[in-house]
Design an enzyme around this catalytic site. Structure first.
Site, PDB file in Angstrom:
ATOM      1  CE1 TYR A 148       2.313   9.306  -0.279  1.00  0.00           C
ATOM      2  CE2 TYR A 148       0.485   8.287   0.420  1.00  0.00           C
ATOM      3  CZ  TYR A 148       1.907   8.436   0.165  1.00  0.00           C
ATOM      4  OH  TYR A 148       2.565   7.080   0.361  1.00  0.00           O
ATOM      5  CE  LYS A 168       3.203   7.435  -3.052  1.00  0.00           C
ATOM      6  NZ  LYS A 168       4.386   6.889  -3.551  1.00  0.00           N
TER       7      LYS A 168
END
Ligand code: NAP
Length: 250
Positions: A158, A162
């Site tokens: 993640y 990001k």
């Protein structure tokens, strides 16, 4: 509420729930025509549509597609322009989080995460640039995360996606500035949505207490920052990462 999006068309991905729905409603309050994109939750999408109608949207169009599919992304942008007449603001908000420690993380999950959370933004921006260039105006807002900035154990992938979005945002801002297309990112901290509902209570408490403001944020609070960057009020802001994290990371 100021009519800051009158005669503007906004496409918001992940707009059926959470932050994306709050963004769509905020644009609707400003008088925008709103394209509500979502993956598959028809009930939530119809609720979001009804909320946008009540908020005063000039028009609404629902788009159901997987942001990981490049062709579907291109079609969604085309359909938005066809049905709503233009595309002034693109909010790349759709996202998922498949968490786990690296030793147990599956290659398939890595691929899905990067397709949904990172490559999708490339596909949607690529498609949106054409109509925005023609208009000689546009604003793109990408959703990154505090986790992409400071890291978090159990969220390597993640975080990777990001963090990648931040570099992408800055590069695209440099590429499109001369065309009067602005590209920015918003980086939320802990926000109360379906995505964070399943987090262990202890982790949520630690994050909320770690914020200078001592609490989690709301989807509306993030939506206000996105609306600002999406609007003409931010006409000299591009390549920026605006943190909405209550002071969790500075
Ligand atoms: P959420 O409540 O889980 O909602 C996710 C939204 O994305 C839903 O509208 C969902 O559509 C859509 N979506 C998921 N996968 C998709 C796909 N493959 N194709 C198209 N649409 C898809 O999420 P959220 O908490 O509002 O998060 C929104 C964004 O903010 C994400 O990018 C997230 O990473 C970021 N963020 C969130 C937090 C937080 O604390 N919540 C913090 C930092 C950053 P359906 O309803 O159809 O499933």
């Amino acid at each position: 509420m100021p009519q800051d999006f009158e005669n503007k068309v906004a496409l918001v991905t992940g707009a059926s729930r959470g932050i994306g729905r709050a963004v769509a409603v905020r644009f609707a309050e400003g008088g925008a025509k709103v394209a509500i994109a979502y993956a598959g939750n028809d009930t939530a999408a119809n609720e979001a549509k009804a909320e946008c109608e009540r908020a005063g949207a000039a028009a609404i169009h629902l788009l159901k597609f997987d942001v990981a599919d490049p062709e579907a992304c291109a079609r969604a942008v085309e359909e938005t322009v066809e049905k709503l007449g233009a595309l002034h603001v693109l909010v790349n908000n759709a996202g998922i989080s498949i968490d786990g420690l690296i030793m147990r993380y599956k290659a398939d999950d890595l691929k899905r995460m990067l397709d949904v959370d990172l490559a999708s933004v490339f596909h949607l921006c690529k498609a949106a640039v054409r109509p925005m260039m023609k208009q000689r105006q546009g604003s793109i807002v990408n959703l990154t995360s505090v986790v992409g900035e400071q890291g978090n154990a159990g969220q390597t992938v993640y975080s990777m996606a990001k963090a990648g979005l931040i570099g992408f945002t800055k590069s695209l801002a440099r590429e499109l500035g001369s065309r009067n297309i602005r590209v920015n990112a918003v980086s939320p901290g802990l926000i109360e949505t379906d995505m964070t509902k399943e987090l262990p209570e202890a982790a949520k408490k630690a994050m909320a207490e770690g914020a200078s403001l001592g609490r989690a944020g709301t989807a509306r609070e993030v939506a206000e920052a996105i609306a600002f960057l999406g609007s003409d009020r931010a006409s000299f802001i591009t390549g920026e990462v605006l943190r909405v994290n209550g002071g969790l990371y500075m």
